[in-house]
Each structure stands twice: as C-alpha cells, then as structure tokens.
Design a protein around this motif. Structure first.
Motif, PDB file in Angstrom:
ATOM      1  N   ARG A 131       3.068  -1.148   4.059  1.00 57.06           N
ATOM      2  CA  ARG A 131       2.744   0.214   3.631  1.00 57.06           C
ATOM      3  C   ARG A 131       4.009   1.057   3.525  1.00 57.06           C
ATOM      4  O   ARG A 131       4.876   1.005   4.407  1.00 57.06           O
ATOM      5  CB  ARG A 131       1.797   0.856   4.654  1.00 57.06           C
ATOM      6  CG  ARG A 131       1.207   2.197   4.204  1.00 57.06           C
ATOM      7  CD  ARG A 131       0.617   2.984   5.368  1.00 57.06           C
ATOM      8  NE  ARG A 131      -0.180   2.182   6.262  1.00 57.06           N
ATOM      9  CZ  ARG A 131      -0.534   2.563   7.487  1.00 57.06           C
ATOM     10  NH1 ARG A 131      -0.146   3.741   7.957  1.00 57.06           N
ATOM     11  NH2 ARG A 131      -1.253   1.778   8.251  1.00 57.06           N
ATOM     12  N   GLU A 135      -0.728  -4.752   9.573  1.00 54.81           N
ATOM     13  CA  GLU A 135      -0.139  -4.013   8.464  1.00 54.81           C
ATOM     14  C   GLU A 135       1.125  -3.318   8.960  1.00 54.81           C
ATOM     15  O   GLU A 135       1.088  -2.590   9.957  1.00 54.81           O
ATOM     16  CB  GLU A 135      -1.141  -2.984   7.932  1.00 54.81           C
ATOM     17  CG  GLU A 135      -0.643  -2.188   6.737  1.00 54.81           C
ATOM     18  CD  GLU A 135      -1.785  -1.438   6.067  1.00 54.81           C
ATOM     19  OE1 GLU A 135      -2.786  -2.093   5.698  1.00 54.81           O
ATOM     20  OE2 GLU A 135      -1.685  -0.207   5.936  1.00 54.81           O
ATOM     21  N   MET A 175       0.835  -1.190   0.000  1.00 54.69           N
ATOM     22  CA  MET A 175       0.000   0.000   0.000  1.00 54.69           C
ATOM     23  C   MET A 175       0.878   1.251   0.000  1.00 54.69           C
ATOM     24  O   MET A 175       1.966   1.232   0.571  1.00 54.69           O
ATOM     25  CB  MET A 175      -0.899   0.029   1.248  1.00 54.69           C
ATOM     26  CG  MET A 175      -2.174  -0.796   1.133  1.00 54.69           C
ATOM     27  SD  MET A 175      -1.921  -2.570   0.956  1.00 54.69           S
ATOM     28  CE  MET A 175      -1.504  -3.027   2.632  1.00 54.69           C
TER      29      MET A 175
END
Length: 821
Positions: A770, A685, A545
């Motif tokens: 991310r 994440e 991401m």
C-alpha cells in the motif's frame, strides 16, 4: 455494592511502601525492560516473590505492567517473564499486546490479565472483542467521559478501570508514533520522548499565527479527578488508577492518601468535597495545572495551558515590585521560610530564577511562621536568585514544601500497616491436655491451629478466663492484626503460664503472615512458540493499493493500474462519492474507519457499510467487533493501529475475521522480517509509502486556537475553512488533519518510503502493498504509483525509487521507522 479499588504506581521500593502505607488496594509496577516506563527504576525479575510477599502481607494486590508491544524475537523472553509472574503469584499482568494475551492464555487459563489503556479500548464493542480471553479488568482510554463510561459499564460485566490523577498523554495511548518517528524511541515500547511537551509554532493557511507566550500547543495539564470520585463510582468505575511510576514516593503518598479519603467518604455515605488545602498539596507534589481531562466531556480551552510544559507547583501570585533583596507579592497561597519558589517569565525553556525562601516581611518587618495571604515581601536566598532578571508581572510558583515532604515521608519511613486486620480465636482445652487455639484471619479467611507445648493444669486459684485470654492474645502491637473476638470452649477450670500464651500468640501471627505471603497458585501449561509458517515462497504478481484522502486523489488513482483504492476522508459523508468514482472506473474500493470508536458512534460504521464498498480498512478493536458481529460480504483489512507486532497477534486477528492485517509501524526492518518469517505473509499488507501519522488526539488544535468555542458543538468548524500545520524547532511543518469525530492527527512533514526493502518482502511471500497519500496532487499520485508499480515488477530498484521521490518532493523523503535502529 461492587468493590472499589484504589490502584497506585510504584517505580521503586520506597514508592511501593508509600502506596501501601497510605491505603492503596493495589499497586502496579514494572519488571526489567518490558514495560511502558523503562526510565523508572523498576524491579528485577528475581525480586518478584519478595515484592508480592510484601504486598500480600498487607492484603494489597500487585499488578505487573507488561504494557508494551512485543517483537517476534522477544517472545521467548516474554514467556519467561510471564512464567515468573505466575510462579511469584502476581495478581495480574497489565497487557497491551494481544499476541501476549494469546501467549498468557495458552500458558495459563486462569492467570489474571488486565487490558492496558494502551489497547485503546473506548467502546462496549472493544470490551466485547476481548471477552474470549477472559480479562479480569479493562482500562479505558483517558478520552472516555463519564457518559461513555456509564454506557460501557451498562453493557459489560467486566470491571472498568479509569485514570483519575497524573500526567495526561495528548495522544490516544497506543496510538502515538512521534517518538518512534523522530528518534526510534517508541511510546509503545516504554520509551516516550515526550514530543508533546515541546514548543511548536501554529501555521494557519501557510502563515504563522501570533500566539504570544503560548508555544506548548500539545502539552496537556495534569488530570485531577478528586472531586469526581462519587460520579465515577456511580458511572460504573471499579478501579481508580493513579499515574506516576516516574514520580517520587512523596507524590505517591500524597495522592494515594487523598483518593483513599475521597473513596472511603463516599462509601460511608458522607458527602465529600476536597478542601483548598488538599488541592494545593496535590499541586505541590506535581502539577502542570489541573484539569478533569475528558471526564466531564471535551473542553479544548481547559485541557492545554500552552505557556509551560513542566510541573510548576502552587501558584503564589505575581511580582508587584522588585526590591533590593526580594520582591513584593500579593500572596494567593500560603508561604513560609524554606519553601522553594521559581519566577516564571514566560520562557520555561530558558534557565529560570528560583530558590529557597530565606525570609518573609510585611512592611519591612520580618514575619515568623507561615503567611496565608496578603501583601508580603519575599526574600530569597542571597545566592539563589539574580533579581536583575526578575520583572514586575512575573508569575511566582511554590515549587517545593519541605515540611509537607517530611510529613509525607513519615507515613512510609517506618513500616506500619494502613489498617489493622481482625482476628477471631477459638480456644479449646481440658486439664492434662494441651490448649488448642484456632486463629482466623477474617480478611483473607486463612486459619492456623496452634497448641500449647505445656499441658493445662487444674487451676487452684485463678483459672483462665475469657477476659484474661483476650488480654494476652490481644497484645498485637507492632503486628498487622487486631483481636476481634475470642471464644472459649473449656471443660475444666484450667491454668497455663502467661509466657506460654504469649508464645502461642506470636506463633499464630507468624503462621498467618506466612500464609498471606505464599504465592497465589495458578495453572501453568507448556507452550511451544515455534511458528508453523516458516516455509516461504516468493510472491508473484503482487498487488498495489493506493490510500487517498481527497476525491481528486481517488479520481487519479482510479485511472492508474492499482489493484484497489482506499478512501480515508476527514468527513465520511463523502464516501459514497468515492465509491461512485471507483465504480465508474471498475476499480475495487475500500473505505477506512476512524482510528477511534466511541460509544454512540456505530452510525459512522453503518454509514461505511451503506456506501457499499468492496472492503473496509478497520482501525479499532470496536470496529473489528462491530463488523464481525454481522454477516457482511466485504473484505476486512486490519490497519497498523491494531498494533500487530508478532505472529501471535497476527494469528489472533486473522482468527477473529480479518482477511488481511497491516503490521505495526513500531517495527524496524529486522523486526519486520522476523515477523514475516513467522506469520502467514499471504494475509499481510505492507505500507511502503506514507506520511507517518504521529499524534492521534481528542484535543482539537483548530478549536483551541482558531475558535472561541470549546468543542465541536460551538467551535464554528474552523477545520472546514483553514489548514493548520505545526512547525517544530527545526522548521518542519507537520500537517494537522481532523476526522469525522473531530479528532486530530498530526502527520510527519516528510514522506517515508520502504521501497528499498521491497525485494526482502517479496522473497518472504508478501503479496499486498500500500502507498498512502496526504496532500498530494493528482499528478503526484500518478507519479508515485508508477514508481512503486515498477519497483514491484522488478523494473526499477528501490534505490531508484528513493532518488526519484527525493527529486519530486521538496522536503525529500525518509526511510522512516523501517530503517534499522
């Protein structure tokens, strides 16, 4: 009327005694290393029962601060400390970590928990989020103003606690990562290095702004809300909290006594305005200059002085003339021989001239006693001050007052109660039987029965009378009690020796005190801390991401192979444009909430929903509660600012409606691995590239130094026209950015990368990664995404990513907080 509590700090036994002797209703203190003031002396676990016995003797509550994040490998020790607090009858634990909240509730359904200000609770929704855990008190963020407090109080029955005096953090508590970034000393672990008290240069659009002697751009004055006590009570505050576990017992005595008086005067229905002398005494104990903080609303011009970062004391005046053996000054505050002074030349980082006042003169003649005001010659000790370094115009501060300190010490040097507690006695008896007395402690409701060892005789001349018994039982000098009433229930005229009546009185007092000092009893249950997520499978096909902070970055990221784009804009009004760009490229998009959620800001959260993103990056307890209260389709991802540092916290947030969570930035690589081994990694994440957000603050640097205004209503919005950075002592430029709520985030100058740890994370089953951008160009966005995609696919080593990033980044790149400390 609800009970109003005055809560005092205690870093050691003297501070504890000072708080009790000067009227505190409760005291908060740390035990060993698990608290947000590890530099304080603190108390040892084995002292807990003695501390609580001492406090309860005087009917004072004791709260233990456990207001830090707890790492995975510390959970067992944390459990032991919680159990020790339960056994010692501690009145509450003040807690930051929501994993610890879960642990306490599993251990005991009735042990009191107070939500620390480190939880960043600033809205009614955030208080509501905590309702399932039955917190007895919630400490609001110091940035909440009186209007906010009232709105929160109207929507909850949970008692609200507010800081009213002491040092202010420039960053939201629980949201400061500066110490962690620069020295591995996390504010979330009680090791704040006070980076806000350092000097910075203001860089505006690439050029240094001349600021004169204003260098301490992030160093707030101290909070002093003594005159706001009535307004705070009327707004709904239940507990008035004084900051200062690193302060002296004299400070504690001084501040507690002043706020005790203000609260009592209000509750008695009398108007109270603190006198000039009272304010000066507060300044004398510790003051960087006083402010209402944010309680009366945001006023950026009043929050920061900028010329000094440390306690100054009482302002006396400026040097009018330098004499052969002293200086001439127009006094603005009282001064006497023996007081300490310092000459402020506007360079507080250098050694300053100062010392004790040796003499005071008027027109060359010595003056005895204290000089209230007027033109006076101040003669310092001969060896204290080098007068050749003192200049006309230097400010003079009174740094100490020995007489005041002596007066304050007297309040707690001898053990005596702040108030006496009433007793009611019932006396029963008849001739030939023992006298039976029932003693009731009216404050606690405790009762004891004491009977005479001798039998009552028939009185020949002087039988026991009510007045005589009152006289004997009322001799309670040196104890914590006073006699309120005696009721006699005698069937005969009887007599008992005075010696026996005195013994009865002493025994009753001992037993009542012993009852007060017994530990409170709580339910305690067995808890198994073993995680059920120990078996890990390597993550296949990991997702990448990209978090973008400009539309240009969103456009660039949408033309790469990232699996999702996040938009985190200063102005959320641009979110629909970001969503539109993502839709045209068929790329899923998440929109980020602000890190802070205040009363009246639900419109921002509604606006995010209205933009119809695929997911929402949630950054506050209030936002979590707002979105989970509704039936929405969007995926909810909890960000780093929720401070998840152990598997219990991970479980709690996942059970409350989040689909993925981001671990706290306080974790180093070993602590991160410990968490990943115990937590469900398919729901985690990892941020593997970013500029770390260090300070997050209500104080607006743009408004303060680039505007004549005081807040967003009159500042002219210089943040829309300029870009500001703060240059530190080693020359690094740290960008300052503004969010939709006009809050500032100071980002670290250097990017950090976790690329070298990707193989560890993949082996532990982490699927979601991310990368975050700040000011990067479209080209840089594409380069960075390519590097990390290759690393995730095993086509490039983490070291190769590291070296390439260093080559394309003029400042280089750091391993950041993950590097093993």
């Amino acid at each position: 009327m609800r009970k109003i509590e005055l809560l005092a700090p205690a870093g050691d036994w003297d501070c504890l005694r000072a708080a009790v002797a000067n009227g505190a209703d409760a005291v908060y203190f740390g035990v060993d290393k698990y608290n947000a003031r590890v530099r304080a002396k603190n108390f040892r676990m084995e002292e807990l029962k003695d501390v609580m016995a001492y406090l309860h003797k005087y009917n004072v509550r004791g709260y233990v601060t456990f207001n830090i994040l707890v790492f995975e490998n510390e959970l067992e020790e944390a459990k032991q400390l919680v159990e020790a607090c339960i056994d010692a009858g501690v009145d509450a634990l003040i807690v930051q970590d929501l994993g610890l909240v879960k642990l306490i509730r599993d251990l005991s359904p009735d042990f009191p928990i107070h939500g620390s200000t480190q939880m960043t609770v600033t809205s009614p929704e955030a208080v509501e989020f905590l309702n399932p855990y039955h917190l007895e008190v919630v400490v609001l963020g110091r940035e909440n103003n009186l209007t906010h407090i009232q709105k929160i109080a109207e929507k909850t029955n949970v008692p609200l606690e507010v800081f009213v005096h002491g040092a202010l953090c420039v960053s939201y508590s629980g949201q400061c990562l500066t110490s962690e970034m620069w020295g591995g000393r996390s504010a979330n672990r009680g090791e704040c290095a006070q980076a806000c008290r350092l000097p910075y240069d203001l860089i505006v659009d690439g050029e240094q702004k001349e600021m004169g002697n204003v260098a301490y751009l992030l160093s707030p004055k101290d909070l002093a809300a003594l005159d706001l006590v009535p307004e705070l009570i009327e707004a709904g505050v239940s507990t008035f909290k004084i900051e200062g576990r690193l302060k002296s017992p004299e400070y504690v005595a001084n501040v507690v006594s002043k706020y005790r008086k203000a609260i009592d005067e209000y509750l008695a229905g009398r108007h109270y305005t603190p006198s000039t002398e009272e304010i000066r005494e507060l300044q004398q104990s510790f003051s960087r200059g006083f402010t209402h903080g944010f309680l009366k609303g945001t006023n950026n011009k009043q929050l920061v002085d900028g010329t000094f970062p440390k306690s100054r004391g009482v302002f006396l005046g400026t040097v009018k003339k330098v004499l052969k053996d002293g200086v001439l000054c127009e006094l603005q505050a009282p001064l006497k021989r023996g007081d300490g002074i310092v000459f402020d030349a506007g360079r507080p980082e250098e050694k300053e001239e100062g010392g004790r006042v040796y003499d005071l003169r008027k027109h060359g003649k010595k003056v005895e006693g204290e000089v209230e005001k007027g033109l006076v010659e101040i003669v310092p000790g001969r060896h204290d001050v080098n007068l050749t370094r003192v200049r006309v115009g230097n400010r003079i501060w009174k740094t100490s007052d020995q007489e005041l300190d002596r007066r304050l010490r007297k309040t707690f040097e001898t053990e005596r109660p702040y108030q006496l507690f009433p007793l009611t006695v019932h006396v029963y008896g008849e001739a030939g039987k023992p006298l039976i007395s029932t003693w009731r402690d009216e404050t606690t409701g405790n009762e004891v029965i004491v009977q005479s060892e001798q039998m009552l005789d028939v009185a020949q001349k002087r039988p026991l009378t009510l007045d005589f018994i009152k006289e004997q039982f009322g001799r309670l000098g040196g104890t914590i009690f006073e006699l309120k009433d005696v009721y006699m229930h005698m069937t005969d005229n009887v007599i008992l020796p005075v010696k026996e009546l005195n013994r009865i009185r002493r025994q009753a007092v001992e037993q009542l005190i012993e009852k007060r000092q017994r530990p409170r009893l709580y339910i305690k249950q067995a808890v198994d801390l073993t995680s059920s997520y120990r078996q890990k499978q390597r993550a296949e096909n990991p997702s990448l991401m990209a978090l973008c902070r400009t539309l240009e970055q969103v456009e660039a990221a949408c033309h790469t192979d990232v699996d999702m784009v996040y938009a985190d804009f200063e102005f959320t009004t641009d979110y629909p444009k970001a969503v539109q760009i993502a839709r045209t490229t068929n790329k899923p998009i998440a929109l980020a909430t602000p890190r802070i959620h205040m009363p009246g800001e639900n419109g921002i959260l509604r606006g995010i929903l209205k933009a119809e993103p695929d997911a929402i990056l949630v950054r506050s307890l209030g936002a979590v509660q707002y979105y989970t209260n509704q039936s929405i389709e969007q995926t909810l991802i909890g960000d780093f600012s929720l401070n998840i540092s152990n598997h219990l916290a991970a479980q709690l947030f996942l059970s409350r409606g989040l689909d993925r969570i981001t671990p706290s930035y306080d974790l180093n690589i070993q602590q991160m691995i410990d968490l990943l081994e115990a937590a469900p990694t398919e729901h985690i994440e990892m941020v593997i590239h970013q500029h770390l957000p260090m300070f997050h603050t209500e104080h607006c640097v743009y408004c303060t130094f680039l505007s004549e205004g005081t807040d967003f209503t009159n500042c002219g919005r210089p943040c829309e026209k300029h870009r500001v950075s703060l240059r530190d002592r080693i020359g690094m430029l740290h960008p300052v950015r503004v969010d939709i709520g006009c809050r500032n985030t100071v980002y670290n100058a250097i990017e950090q990368s976790g690329a070298e740890y990707i193989p560890h994370f993949l082996s532990l089953g982490v699927r979601s990664y991310r990368v975050e951008f700040l000011e990067e160009s479209a080209k840089k966005v594409e380069e960075v995404i390519t590097l990390y995609r290759e690393a995730l696919e095993g086509k490039r080593s983490g070291t190769s990513v590291w070296r390439t990033l260093k080559a394309i980044n003029q400042l280089g790149v750091t391993r950041g907080q993950l590097i093993k400390k």
